[in-house]
Design a protein around this motif. Structure first.
Motif, short mmCIF file in Angstrom:
data_model
loop_
_atom_site.label_atom_id
_atom_site.label_comp_id
_atom_site.label_asym_id
_atom_site.label_seq_id
_atom_site.Cartn_x
_atom_site.Cartn_y
_atom_site.Cartn_z
N UNK A 26 -10.65 8.76 -4.98
CA UNK A 26 -11.69 8.37 -4.03
C UNK A 26 -11.15 7.27 -3.13
N UNK A 27 -11.36 7.42 -1.81
CA UNK A 27 -11.00 6.40 -0.84
C UNK A 27 -12.27 5.90 -0.19
N UNK A 28 -12.48 4.59 -0.24
CA UNK A 28 -13.68 3.98 0.33
C UNK A 28 -13.29 2.84 1.25
N UNK A 29 -13.80 2.86 2.49
CA UNK A 29 -13.55 1.76 3.43
C UNK A 29 -14.45 0.60 3.03
N UNK A 30 -13.86 -0.52 2.65
CA UNK A 30 -14.64 -1.68 2.19
C UNK A 30 -14.67 -2.79 3.23
N UNK A 31 -13.85 -2.67 4.29
CA UNK A 31 -13.86 -3.65 5.37
C UNK A 31 -13.35 -2.97 6.63
N UNK A 33 -14.32 -1.54 10.88
CA UNK A 33 -15.38 -0.88 11.65
C UNK A 33 -16.07 0.26 10.90
N UNK A 34 -15.40 0.85 9.93
CA UNK A 34 -15.96 2.01 9.23
C UNK A 34 -16.33 1.69 7.78
N UNK A 35 -16.66 0.43 7.51
CA UNK A 35 -17.02 0.03 6.15
C UNK A 35 -18.11 0.93 5.61
N UNK A 36 -17.89 1.44 4.40
CA UNK A 36 -18.85 2.34 3.77
C UNK A 36 -18.42 3.80 3.84
N UNK A 37 -17.49 4.12 4.75
CA UNK A 37 -17.00 5.50 4.82
C UNK A 37 -16.26 5.84 3.53
N UNK A 38 -16.42 7.09 3.09
CA UNK A 38 -15.88 7.46 1.78
C UNK A 38 -15.44 8.91 1.80
N UNK A 39 -14.35 9.20 1.11
CA UNK A 39 -13.89 10.57 0.99
C UNK A 39 -13.33 10.78 -0.41
N UNK A 45 -3.57 16.24 -1.18
CA UNK A 45 -3.25 15.28 -0.12
C UNK A 45 -4.48 14.85 0.65
N UNK A 46 -4.45 13.59 1.08
CA UNK A 46 -5.47 13.04 1.98
C UNK A 46 -4.74 12.22 3.04
N UNK A 47 -5.11 12.45 4.30
CA UNK A 47 -4.54 11.68 5.41
C UNK A 47 -5.60 10.74 5.94
N UNK A 54 -7.94 14.08 10.38
CA UNK A 54 -7.67 13.27 9.19
C UNK A 54 -8.85 13.38 8.22
N UNK A 55 -8.55 13.48 6.92
CA UNK A 55 -9.61 13.60 5.93
C UNK A 55 -10.50 12.35 5.92
N UNK A 56 -9.88 11.18 6.07
CA UNK A 56 -10.66 9.94 6.24
C UNK A 56 -10.41 9.47 7.66
N UNK A 57 -11.31 9.89 8.58
CA UNK A 57 -11.15 9.57 10.00
C UNK A 57 -11.84 8.24 10.30
N UNK A 58 -11.07 7.30 10.86
CA UNK A 58 -11.56 5.97 11.18
C UNK A 58 -11.62 5.78 12.69
N UNK A 59 -12.42 4.82 13.13
CA UNK A 59 -12.51 4.50 14.56
C UNK A 59 -11.82 3.17 14.87
#
Length: 439
Positions: A26-31, A33-39, A45-47, A54-59
């Protein structure tokens, strides 16, 4: 099932009858612009990046389009930075590649991503096959590959084959074509790295009469000539940047623009591409178009290196002997020696199956040089019960044997030439050979 905190529970795969179970992470953005995003990983594989694929696409603007990838392996998760502009840090350390066995925090630009192991497993289908086309092997890694190739053959989507040099990407492309609905039409192979830049445009897309000096008649390119069939673009990472939009047009609009033509020509081909480069890193570096990568990687297939399927070596040796017509020959006996086969399984094989095949060809020519006591025997074990001097002597002798055998092979068995290349006189070279047990 064990909890996430169990330090002994890693990403080791579980082989079942029809599936390969890969532990999810599990990948979770904890800090950021995308805090809270999770995959949660759906496969191996995860990019992570800002590209929509990208599987976890950030802004986060400080994150690259393809920033890093995480791959679940046998017992660990490998994190690879993809040439990102701001780098990847894990627990405060900048890394290019690292292996993790539990929780960790990744810092990408202004974003922080927490990695945790899940309690569930992704089930990857396994084919019952022990071969597919020219590919050979019954390890879980190969059976998982066959399942992907079977799925590719049953459709007409564009396929991107990834893998190190010598893993069999062209064999995989041929297998897909041979098991597809296009098998009656041609398979055209183009090595994008072997054709001079000045010629590759005409080779791929064709040209009209008078398009350039020497173009005395019109010539169709491989996409037109291969109508109804498959075009395999090997080493696609070598395709010049100015030709990448023309290939994108083939994939998106199913038409080509010949050099010197005023109108496009419709084409009907299936495209399979392959590379040993990391195209996501090439996109980050500006050497490969992101939109072209996206169109090529409709179905992305990773071929495993030989070091991840060493149990397949006996099958590969048998396959080589069958193809060579030497299965029952006396020359084949040394290649089936259990001690020698065990030694093969302890080699690094950086050149993968191609290197193994070349080694077997050399072994048939000089069987005395591959058996125990020759320069091709397996590396010595590191035995901590021995004194350092004894272990060092074993490794020095092993390296000397390897060096002498390879040098003699390079010079066709000419001892004088090999001695000159080694920077020593022939008498001393003979003494080293004798000390190594070589004739």
């Amino acid at each position: 099932m064990a909890s996430e905190q169990d330090p002994k529970l890693t990403t080791a795969a579980v082989v079942r009858e029809h599936t390969l179970a890969i532990r999810r992470f599990v990948l979770t953005a904890v800090a950021g612009p995308n805090a809270g995003a999770r995959v949660v990983s759906a496969g191996q594989r995860v990019v992570i990046g800002t590209h929509p694929s990208a599987e976890l696409a950030l802004s986060d603007p400080t994150v690259s389009r393809f920033h890093c990838e995480l791959a679940a392996g046998d017992g660990a998760i490998t994190v690879r930075d993809l040439g990102s502009k701001n780098g990847t840090r894990i627990n405060g350390l900048s890394v290019v590649e690292a292996q993790l066995e539990g929780t960790a925090t990744l810092v990408l630009g202004r974003s922080e991503i927490e990695l945790q192991l899940a309690d569930t497993y992704a089930e990857l289908p396994l084919s019952p096959r022990e071969s597919f086309g020219g590919l050979v092997g019954k390890s879980p890694a190969m059976r998982a590959l066959y399942a992907q190739l079977e799925r590719a053959a049953a459709s007409d989507v564009t396929v991107l084959l990834l893998g190190e040099t010598g893993t069999g990407k062209e064999l995989a492309a041929r297998a897909i074509h041979e098991h597809s609905a296009r098998v009656a039409a041609p398979l055209t192979v183009v090595d994008c790295g072997a054709i001079p830049h000045s010629l590759i445009d005409g080779e791929l897309f064709g040209y009209e009469r008078g398009a350039f000096s020497g173009a005395e008649r019109a010539r169709p390119g491989v996409f037109e000539l291969g109508t109804g069939g498959t075009v395999f673009l090997d080493e696609i990472g070598e395709l010049p940047g100015d030709l990448q939009p023309k290939l994108l047009r083939v994939l998106e609009q199913r038409e080509v623009q010949r050099m010197g033509a005023t109108q496009p020509t419709p084409v009907d081909v299936r495209v399979i591409a392959a590379t040993n480069r990391n195209l996501r890193a090439e996109v980050n570096a500006g050497r490969f178009r992101a939109d072209l990568f996206y169109r090529l990687a409709v179905l992305e297939v990773q071929l495993p290196p030989l070091r991840e399927r060493l149990d397949d070596i006996p099958l590969l040796v048998d396959s080589f002997l069958r193809v060579s017509g030497l299965v029952e020959s006396p020359e084949a006996a040394p290649l089936r020696d259990p001690t020698w086969l065990a030694g093969l399984a302890r080699q690094g094989w950086r050149g993968n199956v191609r290197e193994l095949r070349n080694h077997l060809e050399r072994a048939l020519l000089a069987p005395a040089d591959i058996m125990p006591g020759s320069g091709w025997e397996a590396p010595p074990e590191v035995d901590t019960n021995q004194k350092l001097a004894a272990v060092r002597e074993q490794w020095v002798r092993y390296v000397e044997r390897r060096y002498i055998v390879e040098l003699l092979q390079k010079h066709g068995g000419n001892v004088s030439a090999a001695a000159r290349a080694a920077g020593t006189d022939r008498a001393h070279f003979y003494r080293i050979m004798a000390a190594c047990g070589l004739r």
